[in-house]
Structure formats: C-alpha cells, structure tokens
Design a protein around this motif. Structure first.
Motif, mmCIF file in Angstrom:
data_model
loop_
_atom_site.group_PDB
_atom_site.id
_atom_site.type_symbol
_atom_site.label_atom_id
_atom_site.label_comp_id
_atom_site.label_asym_id
_atom_site.label_seq_id
_atom_site.Cartn_x
_atom_site.Cartn_y
_atom_site.Cartn_z
ATOM 1 N N THR A 109 33.854 38.107 55.326
ATOM 2 C CA THR A 109 34.460 39.259 55.396
ATOM 3 C C THR A 109 33.604 40.993 55.014
ATOM 4 N N ALA A 110 34.561 41.754 54.879
ATOM 5 C CA ALA A 110 33.466 42.742 55.552
ATOM 6 C C ALA A 110 32.865 43.476 54.318
ATOM 7 N N GLU A 114 29.001 44.167 54.407
ATOM 8 C CA GLU A 114 28.466 45.341 54.208
ATOM 9 C C GLU A 114 27.018 45.498 53.326
ATOM 10 N N TYR A 136 36.685 45.181 58.861
ATOM 11 C CA TYR A 136 37.483 46.782 57.961
ATOM 12 C C TYR A 136 38.786 47.108 58.231
ATOM 13 N N GLU A 140 41.574 43.914 57.560
ATOM 14 C CA GLU A 140 42.078 44.273 57.092
ATOM 15 C C GLU A 140 42.824 46.264 56.067
ATOM 16 N N ASP A 142 41.518 49.007 57.087
ATOM 17 C CA ASP A 142 40.806 49.932 55.896
ATOM 18 C C ASP A 142 40.540 50.658 56.288
ATOM 19 N N ASN A 145 37.107 52.927 54.750
ATOM 20 C CA ASN A 145 35.749 52.165 54.335
ATOM 21 C C ASN A 145 35.528 51.650 56.610
ATOM 22 N N ALA A 146 36.710 51.699 57.160
ATOM 23 C CA ALA A 146 36.113 50.718 58.601
ATOM 24 C C ALA A 146 35.235 52.649 58.658
ATOM 25 N N CYS A 149 31.574 52.633 57.331
ATOM 26 C CA CYS A 149 30.728 51.604 57.803
ATOM 27 C C CYS A 149 30.035 51.919 59.693
#
Length: 190
Positions: A109-110, A114, A136, A140, A142, A145-146, A149
């Motif tokens: 998962t992302a 991370e 992400y 997702e 998102d 959060n992307a 990152c």
C-alpha cells in the motif's frame, strides 16, 4: 401663653414615677429580664426545629403512603431445544508431486511504501517515496499525500530527480517544473 397654668387634677398620674435606688430590686429585675429573653430565644429555636421535624415526618409519611404495592412477580422459563445438524463440507486438498505454485508478492500500500521510505536511506528512500506518491495518486486519488511524497522524492533525489521523464504523472511533472523554476530563480537572484 402664660407660664402659670392652673394645676391639673391628673398631673400626678402623668408625672414620672419616683426613682428607687434599691440595688437589689434592679438586679432582680435585670435577671428576670435576661431569663425571659433567653427563654424566648430557646422557645423560638425549639419551634423551628419542631417545624422542620414535622415537615420531614410528613414527607416520609407521604412517601410511604404513596408507594405502590409490590407487584406480583412472574417468572417465565423457556425450554431450549438443541438441534444437531451435520453439514458436509468439501475441503479441497492439493496433492502434488511437484513444487507448489509461486506465491505472488503482496502488493504494498502507499502508506507501507511511505513507511519503508522513511526507514531507508539515500536513493532507495527517493525511489520508495516516488512509488508511494504514484500509489497515492493512482489507486487512492489522495492528492495531498501524493504531493507530499513527491516533494520528499525530489528532496531526497537531488538534481537528478528534477529531470523530466516520460512516465512522470501530471502532479510529479508539475512539482518538478516548480522546483526547477525555484532553483533557477534562486541561483540567478543570489
């Protein structure tokens, strides 16, 4: 008006009484007055206490009299029937003389990528941050959060991470472009 008025027959009644200088009479009168005053105070206090006690007794009496009689208790018992049923279940068992099929690696998962990037160093951390940002964004959706990152990827990746690549996402390309402009303006102004 004149100062001389005829004497009145009632003057002796209206005149003040002659004062007595008897000390024993005065002290007896003082003691009797003090006893009377203290007795009056005690009677008032006792009356208040009696009134409070009467109100309390009336309250308890009303509570006792207004309490509903105890209801009849009914106990319900149930008999529980137990039914045993046999259900056949087919359990497939693979018997093979050869090796078992390879287990595909678990998809990370992302958040897991991370976390792995936070624990890694150097270029490995940058690569993991980029994969986390891609996950992400793609799975997702998102964006916050992307973007975080991707920024960490650009920070850890250095100047080589700023070069555009064909597989960059639109968000990563935008962040690379902004970081490149920031770097150019920082070097020309200083």
């Amino acid at each position: 008006m004149s100062d001389s008025l005829p004497p009145d027959d009632l003057d002796h009644l209206l005149a003040p009484l002659p004062t007595t200088t008897d000390a024993a009479l005065r002290s007896a009168l003082l003691r009797a007055t003090q006893r009377r005053i203290s007795r009056t105070r005690w009677v008032r206090r006792a009356g208040k206490v009696a009134a409070i006690a009467a109100v309390f007794v009336v309250g308890v009496g009303v509570g006792v009299l207004r309490t509903p009689p105890e209801r009849e208790k009914v106990v319900v018992t149930r008999e529980v029937e137990t039914i045993v049923a046999a259900i056949p279940v087919v359990v497939p068992v693979m018997i093979s003389a050869t090796e078992p099929p390879p287990v595909p690696p678990p998809t990370l998962t992302a958040a897991r990528l991370e976390l792995d990037a936070e624990q890694a160093d150097g270029a490995a951390a940058a690569t993991l941050y980029r994969r986390a940002g891609d996950t992400y964004l793609a799975t997702e959706q998102d964006y916050a959060n992307a973007a975080r990152c991707y920024r960490l990827f650009l920070t850890r990746g250095g100047d080589t991470a700023l070069s555009p690549e064909s597989d960059d996402s639109w968000l990563l390309a935008s962040l690379k472009n902004a970081a490149f402009k920031e770097k150019i303006h920082a070097t020309t102004d200083g």
